[in-house]
Design a protein around this motif. Structure first.
Motif, PDB file in Angstrom:
ATOM      1  N   LEU A 224       0.875  -1.145  -0.093  1.00 14.88           N
ATOM      2  CA  LEU A 224      -0.059  -0.175  -0.106  1.00 14.88           C
ATOM      3  C   LEU A 224       0.902   1.257  -0.102  1.00 14.88           C
ATOM      4  CD1 LEU A 224      -3.019   0.915   0.022  1.00 14.88           C
ATOM      5  CD2 LEU A 224      -2.761   1.182   2.491  1.00 14.88           C
ATOM      6  N   THR A 225       0.705   2.025  -0.913  1.00 11.64           N
ATOM      7  CA  THR A 225       1.690   3.126  -1.128  1.00 11.64           C
ATOM      8  C   THR A 225       1.027   4.509  -1.316  1.00 11.64           C
ATOM      9  OG1 THR A 225       3.163   1.729  -2.367  1.00 11.64           O
ATOM     10  CG2 THR A 225       3.429   4.071  -2.730  1.00 11.64           C
TER      11      THR A 225
ATOM     12  N   TYR B  99      10.697  -2.054   9.190  1.00  9.66           N
ATOM     13  CA  TYR B  99       9.543  -1.544   9.021  1.00  9.66           C
ATOM     14  C   TYR B  99       8.636  -2.604   8.164  1.00  9.66           C
ATOM     15  CZ  TYR B  99       5.852   1.791   7.558  1.00  9.66           C
ATOM     16  OH  TYR B  99       4.591   2.582   7.435  1.00  9.66           O
ATOM     17  N   LYS B 100       7.395  -2.561   8.751  1.00  8.62           N
ATOM     18  CA  LYS B 100       6.253  -3.470   8.379  1.00  8.62           C
ATOM     19  C   LYS B 100       5.632  -2.752   7.091  1.00  8.62           C
ATOM     20  CE  LYS B 100       5.366  -5.301  13.052  1.00  8.62           C
ATOM     21  NZ  LYS B 100       4.551  -5.136  14.300  1.00  8.62           N
ATOM     22  N   ARG B 101       6.239  -2.814   6.034  1.00  9.46           N
ATOM     23  CA  ARG B 101       5.961  -2.319   4.918  1.00  9.46           C
ATOM     24  C   ARG B 101       4.817  -3.222   4.118  1.00  9.46           C
ATOM     25  NH1 ARG B 101       4.387   0.572   1.152  1.00  9.46           N
ATOM     26  NH2 ARG B 101       5.655   1.634  -0.203  1.00  9.46           N
ATOM     27  N   TYR B 102       4.551  -4.357   4.564  1.00  8.35           N
ATOM     28  CA  TYR B 102       3.626  -5.005   3.592  1.00  8.35           C
ATOM     29  C   TYR B 102       2.356  -5.572   4.463  1.00  8.35           C
ATOM     30  CZ  TYR B 102       7.527  -5.417   0.528  1.00  8.35           C
ATOM     31  OH  TYR B 102       8.612  -5.479  -0.189  1.00  8.35           O
ATOM     32  N   SER B 103       2.109  -4.906   5.656  1.00 14.45           N
ATOM     33  CA  SER B 103       1.241  -5.362   6.672  1.00 14.45           C
ATOM     34  C   SER B 103      -0.147  -5.687   6.008  1.00 14.45           C
ATOM     35  CB  SER B 103       1.227  -4.811   7.918  1.00 14.45           C
ATOM     36  OG  SER B 103       0.951  -3.255   7.722  1.00 14.45           O
TER      37      SER B 103
ATOM     38  N   PRO C 237       1.488 -10.747   6.372  1.00 17.05           N
ATOM     39  CA  PRO C 237       2.662 -11.503   6.425  1.00 17.05           C
ATOM     40  C   PRO C 237       3.564 -11.590   7.833  1.00 17.05           C
ATOM     41  CG  PRO C 237       3.191  -9.835   5.037  1.00 17.05           C
ATOM     42  CD  PRO C 237       1.851  -9.642   5.548  1.00 17.05           C
ATOM     43  N   TYR C 238       3.219 -10.627   8.653  1.00 21.20           N
ATOM     44  CA  TYR C 238       4.216 -10.488   9.885  1.00 21.20           C
ATOM     45  C   TYR C 238       3.235 -11.079  10.785  1.00 21.20           C
ATOM     46  CZ  TYR C 238       6.022  -6.802   7.179  1.00 21.20           C
ATOM     47  OH  TYR C 238       6.476  -6.185   5.996  1.00 21.20           O
TER      48      TYR C 238
END
Length: 344
Positions: A245-246, A322-326, A337-338
């Motif tokens: 998410l960006t 950093y949890k970039r893909y949570s 994925p975390y």
């Protein structure tokens, strides 16, 4: 350890983030409660004392922190491991473990370096730490043209040193996600104050309007583009091949104002300078024009590609903690994925 509840869905996370972003008040230091103000100043004093230690001592402290985090497999270690598995799925496990160790040590050293940068004068930092500069003409030309400038500063190298250099060059507004703690926000107000040349803008609706006005008046805005956006203001696009998410805000600011868009980073160089100090190269480059595309999906895809290009220069210097893909496109919390390893 957190309770064994289900992870938030994308819809829940967006709703909660929007509420917190919309109603969060600004916390200038003078408006904080007296005890919070005192605590922020005490933290600042501690940072000043630690930051004055010799560079080799600071690195030694950083290495001890990294070693403890790795040995205890703390959350930062688990998040880094998950991110590297997602970003480099074809890498040999032994090679990936070595990369993780290097990332953890570099991240901890950078934390100590940042404390030192906060505690020293701007001129002292710039004269002694930045030994190479590339592409500065792009910033100078954009400022001279009066167009306004949007700077994408990925979490790569030392972005706090980059802020110091930018503030020496021009007045600067920085968009930041406010911490939940008033004490920590007061602390950030103290350490990031730079002779009134840096305006810290909270990532909320009023702050966005402020940035639009600033850019239309020819100002310079710095944004860390590789963090999950607040308030659901984002689109999914690949980052190292994984949907992330960006923020769409970056492209919207550039498209609505016609501002120049640049990538900026301070890259750590091999070797040490006098006194064991670190050495950095400052880089400024025009970004892919597609980051300002009117189509948000194309804009965020281009933005992620640019950040990934910088990160691949030296993956050890990128912030993998950093949890970039949570949040994932399905919106189902179980796709995080975390979860649950990195929430304990």
């Amino acid at each position: 350890m957190l309770p064994a509840t289900s992870p938030p869905t994308l819809t829940e996370a967006r709703s909660t983030r929007w509420i917190s972003a919309s109603i969060a008040p600004a916390y200038p230091l003078a408006t904080l409660p007296a005890m919070s103000r005192l605590a922020a100043r005490l933290l600042y004093l501690c940072a000043l004392l630690v930051g004055r230690l010799p560079w080799p001592w600071l690195w030694w402290l950083g290495d001890r922190i990294a070693a403890r985090n790795l040995a205890a497999n703390r959350r930062e270690s688990r998040v880094t491991d998950c991110n590297l598995r997602l970003a480099f799925p074809g890498m040999d496990p032994g090679e990936r473990a070595e990369l993780k160790r290097a990332v953890m040590h570099t991240t901890a050293r950078q934390a100590m370096e940042t404390v030192a940068i906060w505690s020293r004068t701007r001129r002292g930092n710039l004269d002694s730490l930045i030994v190479e500069m590339h592409g500065t003409r792009y910033l100078d030309e954009a400022i001279a043209a009066g167009r306004g400038v949007v700077l994408a500063a990925p979490h790569f190298g030392n972005w706090e040193l980059l802020n110091r250099w930018l503030a020496a060059r021009t007045p600067l507004s920085i968009l930041y996600a406010p911490p939940s703690s008033k004490v920590m926000e007061g602390f950030l107000q103290l350490v990031r104050a730079d002779e009134d040349r840096v305006t810290q803008v909270r990532a909320e609706t009023a702050g966005v309007r402020q940035l639009l006005r600033y850019l239309r008046d020819g100002g310079v805005v710095g944004i860390l583009p590789d963090q999950q956006p607040r308030g659901g203001e984002g689109e999914f696009a690949p980052f190292f091949g994984v949907p992330a998410l960006t923020m769409t805000l970056f492209g919207k600011l550039a498209a609505r104002t016609g501002a120049a868009v640049l990538l900026a980073w301070c890259e750590r160089l091999p070797g040490h300078g006098p006194g064991g100090r670190p050495r950095f190269a400052l880089h400024l480059e025009p970004a892919d024009p597609a980051v300002a595309d009117p189509d948000p999906a194309r804009a965020v895809a281009a933005l992620n590609a640019e950040v990934e290009r910088v990160a691949r220069r030296d993956p050890v210097q990128y912030q993998w903690t950093y949890k970039r893909y949570s949040l994932q496109p399905s919106g189902r919390g179980e796709d995080n994925p975390y979860w649950p390893e990195c929430y304990r």
